[in-house]
Structures are given as structure tokens and as C-alpha cells.
Design an enzyme around this catalytic site. Structure first.
Site, PDB file in Angstrom:
ATOM      1  N   THR A 120       0.823  -1.213   0.000  1.00 36.86           N
ATOM      2  CA  THR A 120       0.000   0.000   0.000  1.00 36.86           C
ATOM      3  C   THR A 120       0.860   1.267   0.000  1.00 36.86           C
ATOM      4  OG1 THR A 120      -1.490   1.298   1.420  1.00 36.86           O
ATOM      5  CG2 THR A 120      -0.100  -0.269   2.543  1.00 36.86           C
TER       6      THR A 120
ATOM      7  N   TYR B 196      -1.291  -0.651  10.372  1.00 38.18           N
ATOM      8  CA  TYR B 196      -1.611  -1.244   9.062  1.00 38.18           C
ATOM      9  C   TYR B 196      -0.429  -1.059   8.104  1.00 38.18           C
ATOM     10  CZ  TYR B 196      -3.545  -1.558   4.342  1.00 38.18           C
ATOM     11  OH  TYR B 196      -3.738  -1.858   3.016  1.00 38.18           O
TER      12      TYR B 196
END
Ligand SMILES: NC(=O)c1ccc[n+]([C@@H]2O[C@H](COP(=O)([O-])OP(=O)(O)OC[C@H]3O[C@@H](n4cnc5c(N)ncnc54)[C@H](O)[C@@H]3O)[C@@H](O)[C@H]2O)c1
Ligand SMILES: O=c1ccn([C@@H]2O[C@H](COP(=O)(O)OP(=O)(O)O[C@H]3O[C@H](CO)[C@H](O)[C@H](O)[C@H]3O)[C@@H](O)[C@H]2O)c(=O)[nH]1
Length: 337
Positions: free
Chosen positions: A117, A141
């Protein structure tokens, strides 16, 4: 030669499985269905329901199928949840990948594609952001994804694996034929919220921050159509099969749209008006996140087709309309590749 797709029943995974199946690839899926939907897999694609980090399950799947490559989507994806439950995120993102890699190495599976990401960059010093930019994730995350990237690199060096790490920017849109799309209940993605407002499922959309030093005061993002992203996975697979060296690639278009422009695009393509409320900045938001796409465009044979924001919004809207009718019992779901 079969491709194992973990998390293949999820949003991006299901679009990639569809792209692979349409290209004639043999695919098997492992998914625990925690956020995925078995109905979103094309007919005939085997689904093993379970944990992608369960080594016994993995051994069983590999014993039944001649697995040549792994595309690893399975994971937990909600940034604020990761702040509340970091250990859960490190387990499901990092430990799951560790177990999967352990079995891959033992069974000699030497090609691996990993879903990472843009969140690994944190606040970028330069925009567009190149892959060699410093990585300073702002959430567990992002950290769990960065740790997995580092582990994958180390494993590849030690055991001769080839990998492509794909760092997705803001993934949006849906299959152009509206066969599948983002169905997660309570999703927080901007475009999803905007099409929910356009279909009357929300009274309004909040715009978080209109006082940023950007042209219209709202944040700027690089949206990538999920179907183009799924094709990038197929291109990455072809790249590895042709002996391409392990690499990390940004997945975006290199073009930024503001939050307000994005909301306007949904208003235009829907022809429906809905309330837009200016709200305070959302903690942790990055002001501008746009990909430097030179590397992906140079290395992969990848030809994105849906770069236009209105097209992305139109596909997201068509899917949302269909999903709304399905959930109200007016339609039944069927996917055929
Ligand atoms: N959606 C985005 O904008 C975005 C951006 C960057 C990166 N990513 C990454 O892409 C991947 C897919 O994201 P998505 O948006 O499709 O999310 P999603 O929640 O729709 O898909 C995740 C899938 O993995 C499954 N899953 C979760 N944990 C599992 C486990 N331990 N074992 C087996 N299956 C498991 C879920 O049931 C689901 O089908 C994730 O790794 C995510 O971090 C997504
Ligand atoms: O109702 C909303 C939702 C979002 N936004 C704004 O829209 C922009 C985009 O927000 P998203 O939540 O859609 O996505 P992020 O840019 O926060 O991206 C993060 O979440 C994504 C999934 O939602 C991906 O995981 C991505 O890698 C990760 O950095 C942000 O400025 C946000 O404040 C609003 O104004 N109103």
C-alpha cells in the site's frame, strides 16, 4: 500451472481472479470469508475456506493443485482499526504472510506477488512519490505491510524466490460490466461513500478538511480503477514468468484529484444531487498522495484502460445501484467469466 490467490473473494482479489480466469489461467482461492464473498468468484474457480496462514490447509491445497505462483491479497485493511488492534493487524498481515512464505519455500513455489500500500510512505517529502522514497508508515496497518515487504525481500534473497510487491494507491471503481465490485458493509473509501450518497443510502457526505494548502483546500489522491489494478497483477505474473527481477512497483496513474473534484465527478455522472458537508480534517490524513508511475509503466506490459475519473465513478455507481437492488431482494448474484 495454477495460481494460488489468497483473499481472492475480497474486493481487489475477486477482480484479479476474474481477470486471470478470463485470460485462461488456472486459479485456486484460499479465503476465510471474513470480509470476502464466495458468490463473487467466477463459476468453476475452487475456493478453500480457511486461513491463508494455516500451514496444514496450505499443504493440502498444494498437494491437490500444481501451484506455480502465489498472489497474496489476504489481510486486514482498515487503517483506524489497526490503531485500535495493532496485534491483530500484525498477526493477520505479517504472521499470515510469514506462514504462507514458509510453505512456499518448503514446496519450491518461487513466484510471489504481494499486495502492499501507499500507506508505507507516510507523509511523502516529494510528490509524485517514487518507490525509493523513505518509508515512514503512520499506522500499524502500514507498518505491518512494510514489515511484510522486508520479510519477502529477505526470503527472496535467501531462497531464490522472485517477487513483485505492488504498492496500491487509492483503489476504486468496479468491474465495467458490474458483475462484481466493493461490497464491504461499512467501507470507508471516499468513492464508495460518495456513490452510497448518490444512491440515497446516505443523507450526505462529509469532506474531511477544506483548509489544506491545495488548490481547492481538500486532500488529493491518485485513484486507480480496480480492473486496471487486476490487470497489473496479471502483467506482474507475466513479468516474473519471463524471468523479471524482484521489484517493488507503485500502482496508480500518476494523476491526482482532490476530494471535492471526486465528489463532483460522482454528482455529474449520477445526475443526482446529495448534500456535501465540510468537516474538520480527519486525523492521520496525508495531504497529497500521487504515485510516480515511471517504474510500473517501464517494467510491465500494462495498459490501463480506465484512467478517467468519471469512468471510475460511473463504474462504481453502476455497481452500487446493482448491489443496492440485490440487497433489497430485487436481483440475484451470478458471475461468469
Ligand atoms: N482497497 C484498497 O484501497 C487497498 C489499498 C492498498 C492495499 N490494499 C491491500 O489489498 C489487499 C486486498 O484488499 P481489499 O480492498 O480487496 O480488501 P478485502 O477486505 O475486500 O479483501 C481481503 C480478503 O482477504 C480475506 N482474508 C482476510 N484475512 C484472511 C486470512 N487470514 N486468511 C484468508 N483470507 C483472509 C477476506 O475475507 C477478503 O476476502 C489487502 O492486502 C489490502 O491491504 C488495499
Ligand atoms: O467520507 C469521506 C471519506 C474520505 N474522505 C477523504 O478522502 C480522502 C481519501 O480517503 P480514503 O479513506 O478513501 O483513503 P486514504 O487515502 O485514507 O487511503 C488509505 O485507505 C485506503 C483504503 O480506504 C487504502 O488502504 C490506502 O492504502 C490507505 O492509505 C482522504 O482525504 C479522506 O479524508 C472524505 O473527505 N470523506
Amino acid at each position: 500451472m495454477t495460481v494460488l490467490v489468497t483473499g481472492g473473494a475480497g474486493y481487489i482479489g475477486s477482480h484479479t481472479v476474474l481477470a486471470l480466469a478470463e485470460a485462461g489461467e488456472d486459479v485456486v482461492v484460499i479465503d476465510d470469508l471474513s470480509t470476502g464473498f464466495s458468490a463473487y468468484l467466477p463459476e468453476g474457480v475452487p475456493l478453500f475456506i480457511g486461513d491463508a496462514g494455516d500451514e496444514n490447509l496450505l499443504e493440502g491445497v498444494i498437494a491437490q493443485h500444481d501451484i506455480e505462483s502465489i498472489i497474496h491479497f489476504a489481510g486486514s485493511v482498515v487503517v483506524p482499526d489497526s490503531m485500535r488492534d495493532p496485534l491483530g493487524y500484525y498477526r493477520n498481515n505479517f504472521t499470515t504472510a510469514r506462514n504462507l512464505l514458509n510453505v512456499a519455500v518448503k514446496r519450491g513455489i518461487s513466484r510471489f506477488i504481494f499486495s502492499s500500500t501507499a500507506a508505507v510512505y507516510g507523509n511523502p517529502d516529494q510528490v509524485p512519490v517514487p518507490e525509493h522514497a523513505p518509508t515512514r508508515p503512520l499506522s500499524p496497518y502500514g507498518s505491518s505491510k512494510l514489515m511484510t515487504e522486508i520479510m519477502l525481500h529477505d526470503v527472496a534473497c535467501a531462497y531464490g524466490m522472485q517477487y513483485v510487491t505492488l504498492r496500491y494507491f487509492n483503489v476504486a471503481g468496479a468491474d465495467p460490466q458490474a458483475r462484481i465490485g466493493l461490497a464491504t458493509v461499512g467501507a470507508t473509501h471516499l468513492l464508495k461513500i460518495a456513490v452510497e450518497a448518490a444512491t440515497g443510502q446516505r443523507a450526505k457526505i462529509d469532506v474531511f478538511g477544506t483548509d489544506y494548502p491545495t488548490p481547492d483546500g481538500s486532500c488529493i489522491r491518485d485513484f486507480i480503477h480496480v480492473t486496471d489494478l487486476s490487470q497489473a497483477h496479471h502483467s506482474a505474473l507475466a513479468y516474473l514468468r519471463n524471468g523479471g527481477a524482484s521489484t517493488t512497483l507503485n500502482c496508480g496513474y500518476g494523476r491526482g484529484y482532490s476530494v471535492l473534484e471526486t465528489v463532483d465527478a460522482v454528482r455529474r455522472v449520477s445526475g443526482r444531487s446529495f448534500a456535501v458537508q465540510y468537516a474538520p480534517r480527519r486525523p492521520g490524513d496525508i495531504m497529497t498522495m500521487v504515485a510516480d508511475t515511471g517504474r510500473i509503466r517501464g517494467l510491465l506490459d500494462w495498459r490501463p484502460q480506465y484512467e478517467d475519473l468519471e469512468t471510475i465513478a460511473a463504474h462504481a455507481l453502476a455497481w452500487e445501484d446493482k448491489l443496492f437492488r440485490e440487497r433489497h431482494g430485487e436481483l440475484r448474484h451470478a458471475v461468469s467469466a
